[in-house]
Enzyme design. Structure first.
Site, PDB file in Angstrom:
ATOM      1  N   ASN A  69       0.821  -1.226   0.000  1.00  0.00           N
ATOM      2  CA  ASN A  69       0.000   0.000   0.000  1.00  0.00           C
ATOM      3  C   ASN A  69       0.850   1.269   0.000  1.00  0.00           C
ATOM      4  OD1 ASN A  69      -2.266  -1.449   2.464  1.00  0.00           O
ATOM      5  ND2 ASN A  69      -2.356  -1.589   0.244  1.00  0.00           N
ATOM      6  N   LEU A  70       2.094   1.150   0.480  1.00  0.00           N
ATOM      7  CA  LEU A  70       2.896   2.361   0.749  1.00  0.00           C
ATOM      8  C   LEU A  70       3.243   3.123  -0.535  1.00  0.00           C
ATOM      9  CD1 LEU A  70       5.326   1.004   3.497  1.00  0.00           C
ATOM     10  CD2 LEU A  70       3.099   2.094   3.803  1.00  0.00           C
ATOM     11  N   ARG A  72       1.324   4.161  -2.704  1.00  0.00           N
ATOM     12  CA  ARG A  72       0.314   5.177  -3.063  1.00  0.00           C
ATOM     13  C   ARG A  72      -0.512   5.677  -1.888  1.00  0.00           C
ATOM     14  NH1 ARG A  72      -1.174   0.233  -3.784  1.00  0.00           N
ATOM     15  NH2 ARG A  72      -3.270  -0.492  -3.338  1.00  0.00           N
ATOM     16  N   ASP A 130     -12.940   0.486  -2.736  1.00  0.00           N
ATOM     17  CA  ASP A 130     -12.322  -0.237  -3.855  1.00  0.00           C
ATOM     18  C   ASP A 130     -13.244  -1.241  -4.533  1.00  0.00           C
ATOM     19  OD1 ASP A 130     -12.537  -2.121  -1.923  1.00  0.00           O
ATOM     20  OD2 ASP A 130     -10.425  -2.667  -1.854  1.00  0.00           O
ATOM     21  N   CYS A 190      -7.074  -3.287  -7.385  1.00  0.00           N
ATOM     22  CA  CYS A 190      -5.750  -2.800  -7.765  1.00  0.00           C
ATOM     23  C   CYS A 190      -4.741  -3.935  -7.851  1.00  0.00           C
ATOM     24  CB  CYS A 190      -5.253  -1.785  -6.750  1.00  0.00           C
ATOM     25  SG  CYS A 190      -6.167  -0.238  -6.807  1.00  0.00           S
ATOM     26  N   CYS A 254     -32.799   6.060  -6.440  1.00  0.00           N
ATOM     27  CA  CYS A 254     -33.217   7.448  -6.191  1.00  0.00           C
ATOM     28  C   CYS A 254     -34.644   7.748  -6.599  1.00  0.00           C
ATOM     29  CB  CYS A 254     -32.264   8.419  -6.849  1.00  0.00           C
ATOM     30  SG  CYS A 254     -32.189   8.272  -8.645  1.00  0.00           S
TER      31      CYS A 254
END
Ligand code: ZN
Length: 257
Positions: A69-70, A72, A130, A190, A254
């Site tokens: 993760n680091l 980004r 995500d 990702c 909606c």
């Protein structure tokens, strides 16, 4: 509400902007932003929302920090690996600006808990999670609760950000845009696709800017939420274009049942 001298100093560059001003800074201070996802989009969004002096932040994420993760997720350091992202994010806020009230919620949002978690008087919900299933739950819940939604998403070098107010007459919601097909799928990870850190930074920062437009509505000149205007970023070209999401009269998110 008046801002103390140290807050006037801290936000001097906002206050001097005619589009924000003192009234806008007070609105930011009084705002409550609920951030869904403290990952690639959530990290830079959080940095700029906290930087803007948003007074209350609720940070939702059920994941823990991973070494991958680091690249980004800019608020985390190697010392955070293995820790809940929401908890590490709240700690980052406390260090960055102790006057901001940040609350960590370590939880995956679903149909059974979203109304409770998102219903705490949010000014705007920023969704940078995500997966489509969560995004649709968040969208439907925001529409039902009457809370505006800033939705930000990314696939490789394509980013998209929009403000939605599906609870307002004639306004589209996120479901009007994507439809019902993605409710059960986690089809945009990702891990499988890869992602460039600077690209999520751009989308996350733009999401913060969009949320600030919502917060400032009726308070300062920048406060035009531009509901249903989807900004599409192509990070490779690079280019940005705007499309208008029409309200779907058949949308089950909606339209009254
Ligand atoms: Zn809709």
């Amino acid at each position: 509400m008046t801002l103390s001298p140290d807050r006037l100093d801290r936000f001097a560059r906002h206050i001097v902007l005619p589009e924000v001003g003192g009234a806008g800074q007070v609105a930011l201070t009084e705002a409550h932003v609920v951030l869904v996802g403290c990952g690639g989009i959530g990290s830079p969004a959080l940095q700029y929302l906290a930087g803007a002096g948003v007074g209350r932040l609720t940070l939702i994420d059920d994941d823990v920090v991973d070494a991958s993760n680091l690249q980004r997720q800019t608020i985390f350091t190697p010392a955070d690996i293995g820790r809940p992202k929401a908890e590490a994010a709240a700690e980052w806020v406390a260090k960055f600006d102790p006057q901001i009230e940040a609350r960590a919620v370590i939880m995956r949002l679903g149909g059974d808990n979203a109304a409770r978690v998102l219903g705490g008087g949010a000014t705007v919900v920023v969704d940078g999670c995500d997966n489509f299933a969560t995004r649709l739950v968040v969208s439907d819940t925001c529409t039902a609760l009457g809370v505006p939604l800033t939705s930000a998403a990314l696939g490789r070098f394509q980013g998209q950000v929009a403000n939605f107010a599906g609870h307002l007459p004639g306004q589209a919601c996120y479901r009007c845009w994507v439809g019902d097909a993605f409710d059960a799928e986690d089809c945009d990870t990702c891990a499988a696709d890869g992602v460039l850190g600077a690209m999520v930074g751009m989308v996350g920062a733009f999401a913060a800017m969009s949320a600030i437009r919502v917060i400032l509505e009726g308070k300062a000149a920048l406060g035009d939420p531009q509901w249903g205007q989807l900004q599409l970023f192509d990070g490779l070209a690079p280019s940005m274009r705007t499309i208008r999401v029409p309200k779907d009269p058949e949308c089950r998110g909606c339209n009254p049942a």
